[in-house]
Motif scaffolding. Structure first.
Motif, PDB file in Angstrom:
ATOM      1  N   PRO A 128       0.838  -1.212   0.000  1.00  0.00           N
ATOM      2  CA  PRO A 128       0.000   0.000   0.000  1.00  0.00           C
ATOM      3  C   PRO A 128       0.866   1.253   0.000  1.00  0.00           C
ATOM      4  CG  PRO A 128       0.057  -0.985   2.181  1.00  0.00           C
ATOM      5  CD  PRO A 128       0.774  -1.943   1.283  1.00  0.00           C
ATOM      6  N   ARG A 129       0.439   2.240  -0.865  1.00  0.00           N
ATOM      7  CA  ARG A 129       1.174   3.497  -0.926  1.00  0.00           C
ATOM      8  C   ARG A 129       0.782   4.364   0.275  1.00  0.00           C
ATOM      9  NH1 ARG A 129       4.086   4.085  -5.443  1.00  0.00           N
ATOM     10  NH2 ARG A 129       4.619   6.152  -4.652  1.00  0.00           N
ATOM     11  N   LYS A 130       1.756   5.021   0.837  1.00  0.00           N
ATOM     12  CA  LYS A 130       1.543   5.849   2.002  1.00  0.00           C
ATOM     13  C   LYS A 130       1.475   7.334   1.673  1.00  0.00           C
ATOM     14  CE  LYS A 130       3.958   2.521   4.959  1.00  0.00           C
ATOM     15  NZ  LYS A 130       5.077   2.314   5.930  1.00  0.00           N
ATOM     16  N   ASP A 131       1.717   7.671   0.344  1.00  0.00           N
ATOM     17  CA  ASP A 131       1.718   9.087  -0.038  1.00  0.00           C
ATOM     18  C   ASP A 131       0.511   9.439  -0.884  1.00  0.00           C
ATOM     19  OD1 ASP A 131       2.470   7.481  -2.113  1.00  0.00           O
ATOM     20  OD2 ASP A 131       4.127   8.745  -2.807  1.00  0.00           O
ATOM     21  N   GLU A 136      -3.145  13.360  -3.719  1.00  0.00           N
ATOM     22  CA  GLU A 136      -4.472  13.867  -4.051  1.00  0.00           C
ATOM     23  C   GLU A 136      -4.590  15.354  -3.727  1.00  0.00           C
ATOM     24  OE1 GLU A 136      -7.366  11.504  -2.148  1.00  0.00           O
ATOM     25  OE2 GLU A 136      -6.906   9.667  -3.290  1.00  0.00           O
ATOM     26  N   THR A 137      -4.024  15.755  -2.627  1.00  0.00           N
ATOM     27  CA  THR A 137      -4.041  17.180  -2.285  1.00  0.00           C
ATOM     28  C   THR A 137      -3.254  17.992  -3.301  1.00  0.00           C
ATOM     29  OG1 THR A 137      -4.174  16.582   0.059  1.00  0.00           O
ATOM     30  CG2 THR A 137      -3.508  18.831  -0.479  1.00  0.00           C
ATOM     31  N   GLU A 138      -2.181  17.399  -3.802  1.00  0.00           N
ATOM     32  CA  GLU A 138      -1.340  18.122  -4.754  1.00  0.00           C
ATOM     33  C   GLU A 138      -2.044  18.283  -6.108  1.00  0.00           C
ATOM     34  OE1 GLU A 138       3.243  17.822  -6.512  1.00  0.00           O
ATOM     35  OE2 GLU A 138       2.502  16.399  -5.001  1.00  0.00           O
ATOM     36  N   VAL A 139      -2.736  17.244  -6.602  1.00  0.00           N
ATOM     37  CA  VAL A 139      -3.394  17.361  -7.909  1.00  0.00           C
ATOM     38  C   VAL A 139      -4.634  18.249  -7.820  1.00  0.00           C
ATOM     39  CG1 VAL A 139      -2.528  15.145  -8.728  1.00  0.00           C
ATOM     40  CG2 VAL A 139      -4.725  15.247  -7.559  1.00  0.00           C
ATOM     41  N   ARG A 140      -5.298  18.277  -6.652  1.00  0.00           N
ATOM     42  CA  ARG A 140      -6.455  19.179  -6.528  1.00  0.00           C
ATOM     43  C   ARG A 140      -6.025  20.637  -6.636  1.00  0.00           C
ATOM     44  NH1 ARG A 140      -8.143  15.215  -2.528  1.00  0.00           N
ATOM     45  NH2 ARG A 140      -9.978  14.093  -3.362  1.00  0.00           N
ATOM     46  N   THR A 148      -9.286   7.548  -9.666  1.00  0.00           N
ATOM     47  CA  THR A 148      -8.750   6.239  -9.274  1.00  0.00           C
ATOM     48  C   THR A 148      -7.716   6.448  -8.182  1.00  0.00           C
ATOM     49  OG1 THR A 148      -7.073   6.362 -11.018  1.00  0.00           O
ATOM     50  CG2 THR A 148      -9.136   5.237 -11.564  1.00  0.00           C
ATOM     51  N   PRO A 149      -7.373   5.392  -7.427  1.00  0.00           N
ATOM     52  CA  PRO A 149      -6.337   5.532  -6.393  1.00  0.00           C
ATOM     53  C   PRO A 149      -5.004   5.962  -6.999  1.00  0.00           C
ATOM     54  CG  PRO A 149      -7.561   3.502  -6.055  1.00  0.00           C
ATOM     55  CD  PRO A 149      -7.998   4.047  -7.382  1.00  0.00           C
ATOM     56  N   TYR A 150      -4.193   6.597  -6.211  1.00  0.00           N
ATOM     57  CA  TYR A 150      -2.890   7.116  -6.655  1.00  0.00           C
ATOM     58  C   TYR A 150      -1.982   5.956  -7.079  1.00  0.00           C
ATOM     59  CZ  TYR A 150       1.682   9.403  -6.361  1.00  0.00           C
ATOM     60  OH  TYR A 150       2.935   9.873  -6.640  1.00  0.00           O
ATOM     61  N   PRO A 151      -1.525   5.907  -8.382  1.00  0.00           N
ATOM     62  CA  PRO A 151      -0.696   4.783  -8.829  1.00  0.00           C
ATOM     63  C   PRO A 151       0.794   4.998  -8.639  1.00  0.00           C
ATOM     64  CG  PRO A 151      -1.297   6.115 -10.710  1.00  0.00           C
ATOM     65  CD  PRO A 151      -1.908   6.787  -9.504  1.00  0.00           C
ATOM     66  N   GLY A 152       1.210   6.236  -8.403  1.00  0.00           N
ATOM     67  CA  GLY A 152       2.628   6.530  -8.313  1.00  0.00           C
ATOM     68  C   GLY A 152       2.959   7.745  -9.158  1.00  0.00           C
ATOM     69  N   PRO A 153       4.099   8.369  -8.934  1.00  0.00           N
ATOM     70  CA  PRO A 153       4.408   9.619  -9.650  1.00  0.00           C
ATOM     71  C   PRO A 153       4.649   9.441 -11.136  1.00  0.00           C
ATOM     72  CG  PRO A 153       6.303   8.896  -8.371  1.00  0.00           C
ATOM     73  CD  PRO A 153       5.161   7.989  -8.002  1.00  0.00           C
ATOM     74  N   GLU A 169      -5.738  11.839 -18.338  1.00  0.00           N
ATOM     75  CA  GLU A 169      -4.775  10.952 -17.695  1.00  0.00           C
ATOM     76  C   GLU A 169      -3.465  11.714 -17.569  1.00  0.00           C
ATOM     77  OE1 GLU A 169      -4.519   7.400 -19.990  1.00  0.00           O
ATOM     78  OE2 GLU A 169      -6.318   6.516 -19.093  1.00  0.00           O
ATOM     79  N   ILE A 170      -3.019  11.913 -16.355  1.00  0.00           N
ATOM     80  CA  ILE A 170      -1.827  12.721 -16.104  1.00  0.00           C
ATOM     81  C   ILE A 170      -0.826  11.919 -15.288  1.00  0.00           C
ATOM     82  CG2 ILE A 170      -3.033  14.912 -16.287  1.00  0.00           C
ATOM     83  CD1 ILE A 170      -2.082  13.723 -12.850  1.00  0.00           C
ATOM     84  N   ARG A 171       0.403  12.405 -15.274  1.00  0.00           N
ATOM     85  CA  ARG A 171       1.452  11.872 -14.400  1.00  0.00           C
ATOM     86  C   ARG A 171       1.820  12.967 -13.403  1.00  0.00           C
ATOM     87  NH1 ARG A 171       2.861   9.423 -19.372  1.00  0.00           N
ATOM     88  NH2 ARG A 171       3.145   7.145 -19.190  1.00  0.00           N
ATOM     89  N   LEU A 172       1.894  12.607 -12.149  1.00  0.00           N
ATOM     90  CA  LEU A 172       2.169  13.595 -11.124  1.00  0.00           C
ATOM     91  C   LEU A 172       3.542  14.224 -11.317  1.00  0.00           C
ATOM     92  CD1 LEU A 172       1.229  15.028  -8.588  1.00  0.00           C
ATOM     93  CD2 LEU A 172       2.173  13.133  -7.233  1.00  0.00           C
ATOM     94  N   LYS A 173       4.497  13.451 -11.812  1.00  0.00           N
ATOM     95  CA  LYS A 173       5.835  14.017 -12.016  1.00  0.00           C
ATOM     96  C   LYS A 173       5.826  15.089 -13.104  1.00  0.00           C
ATOM     97  CE  LYS A 173       7.648  10.801 -15.453  1.00  0.00           C
ATOM     98  NZ  LYS A 173       8.768   9.911 -15.804  1.00  0.00           N
TER      99      LYS A 173
END
Length: 503
Positions: A128-131, A136-140, A148-153, A169-173
């Motif tokens: 399970p991811r802990k971040d 979610e706060t960062e993308v808002r 969908t649940p956070y898949p990773g950066p 569909e975006i990438r957090l990085k």
């Protein structure tokens, strides 16, 4: 010798000679020097730190890791041909590498490594991811609502853009390095953006195009569509439509032609100014227009373009070939070029061409005189048309013969005698009324001369003219039935010439 564990097997040979002994520790037979043993070295080569490898022990080591030797032991650092017992692949590991713990079969090693990597990634995905809350706060903060649940950066994350309401569909990085959150929304006012498939299809339909395939997502890529105007299939790009270009090339050409078309009243006035009265409605500036000359009363078919560049009635012209004066059809031969030529010229004055060709090395074979140049022109064009339909192309180039190169032929394919027979046959047709002296008619363009054999004929180096036409507004003198009749005339003329030569 016995004090160091060596039992002599033969009498003492001397201190510097090899003495056969048996080592009590390993039981192997060795050959030691007494001088070396006294110094404490050279007791047993098999028990030394750098002792040689026993071939049997080396083979047993290879079999223990699943490798079957295919040749005798070559040495610890030399490739040893073996076959893998697991996959059957032939490999060449070294004994030293196997002894050091390496794998002997490359495919099996890569497969095991891949399985290990897959297991590691599988364990990582299950953790399970802990971040997730922080992500979610960062993308808002970028006006994105996670779906969908956070898949990773580095993984694609499905979100909804609250600005336009579209799913993206975006990438957090990518957001962290400054890329925009929604590709469908321009970064600045009036900037570029990605067009959704539904909006792109609506744009094409608004331009009169029905898409035949889904939108690829690339605005500059050709998009197969059906033009609702002309019914043709075309492939414009969405970028071209957005830039204001037309989607169908055919419709664009038709509209451009209509825009450039001259007013019929203006065209008729230009004809009257040149002394010509139009007999047919105006079509285009490059189409022959049937008119009557108000000076001589003859019917001619010039184009509006020629009239605007200074042309007029060919019978009333003071330059070029005189269609009203006496003329002749001639057949000439050039021995050095091995070429024959048919042409027309006047009997004197500006239309006289035979003497001009003679100065260039041509020899007159035969000529025929006519009352008017129109009759000579009709016979010449009929002969040329027959030769073109038979597959004969121009033989000499414009560089070799600047004036009249389109009327030259290969003397190996057609002789002056046969060419003269063609002329006489068409003179008989002219007398019978089968050939009309219409001076405006022309033979086919060079790029359209003949089909089949004419196109397969190999070009002659340095002689065939490339990329140049030999006339404009050109029409065929005869239809298919008349062409077949000409083939019969050619055969009869050839037989007649053969009989005369035999006689």
């Amino acid at each position: 010798m016995r004090s160091v564990g060596l039992e002599p097997l033969e009498p003492y040979p001397g201190s510097m000679e090899h003495w056969r002994c048996r080592h009590g520790s390993c039981g192997r037979e060795v050959k030691a020097r007494y001088s070396n043993v006294k110094r404490g070295v050279g007791i047993c080569r098999w028990c030394a730190p750098n002792a040689p490898v026993d071939p049997e022990a080396a083979a047993a080591l290879m079999r223990s890791v699943g490798l079957m030797p295919l040749e005798p032991y070559p040495g610890t650092d030399f490739p040893w041909r073996c076959r893998c017992g697991a996959c059957g692949t032939e490999a060449t590991p070294t004994h030293g590498s196997i002894k050091g713990g390496q794998g002997g079969c490359g495919p099996c090693g890569r497969r095991k490594a891949g399985e290990g990597i897959s297991r590691a990634w599988g364990r990582r995905r299950t953790l399970p991811r802990k971040d997730g809350d922080q992500a979610e706060t960062e993308v808002r903060g970028h006006e994105l609502e996670p779906l969908t649940p956070y898949p990773g950066p580095a993984e694609l994350w499905k979100c909804r853009h609250t600005g336009c309401g579209r799913q993206v569909e975006i990438r957090l990085k990518n957001l962290r390095i400054g890329l925009r959150a929604c590709p469908y929304c321009p970064a600045v006012e009036g900037g570029r953006r990605r067009w959704p498939a539904d909006e792109a299809e609506e744009l094409m339909r608004a331009a009169g195009l029905q898409p035949l395939e889904p939108y690829s997502g690339r605005r500059q890529r050709p998009w197969r569509c059906h033009c609702t105007g002309c019914g043709r299939e075309t492939a414009p790009s969405l970028g071209g439509i957005l830039a204001g270009q037309g989607g169908c090339r055919h419709c664009a050409d038709v509209h451009a032609t209509e825009a450039r078309k001259v007013d019929p009243a203006v065209a008729a006035a230009d004809m009257r100014a040149a002394g010509l009265e139009a007999l047919d409605p105006y079509t285009t500036s490059m189409t022959p227009w049937r008119c009557r000359c108000t000076t001589c009363g003859r019917e001619v078919t010039p184009t509006l373009t020629k009239i605007r560049t200074g042309g007029g009635c060919r019978f009333c012209a003071s330059h070029g070939f005189d269609l009203t004066a006496p003329a002749r059809v001639y057949v000439m031969h050039h021995h050095r070029h091995n070429a024959v030529k048919v042409g027309i010229g006047g009997t004197a004055g500006r239309n006289e061409r035979v003497n001009h060709h003679r100065r260039a090395g041509w020899a007159l074979a035969q000529d025929w005189h006519f009352t008017t140049g129109a009759e000579a022109h009709a016979v010449e064009q009929a002969v040329l048309q027959q030769l073109r339909l038979a597959g004969h192309r121009p033989y000499l180039s414009a560089e070799v013969m600047p004036n009249g190169w389109t009327e030259t032929f290969d003397a190996d394919l057609i002789t002056t005698t046969a060419l003269a027979a063609f002329v006489e046959a068409h003179i008989e047709r002219l007398a019978a009324g089968e050939v009309n002296p219409v001076p405006e008619q022309r033979i086919l363009r060079p790029e359209r001369w003949g089909t089949g054999a004419a196109r397969r004929q190999p070009p002659l180096k340095g002689r065939v003219r490339k990329g140049r036409g030999a006339g404009t507004g050109q029409l065929s003198l005869f239809d298919q039935e008349q062409s077949s009749d000409l083939a019969g005339v050619e055969l009869a003329a050839t037989r007649k010439l053969g009989d005369s030569q035999d006689g």
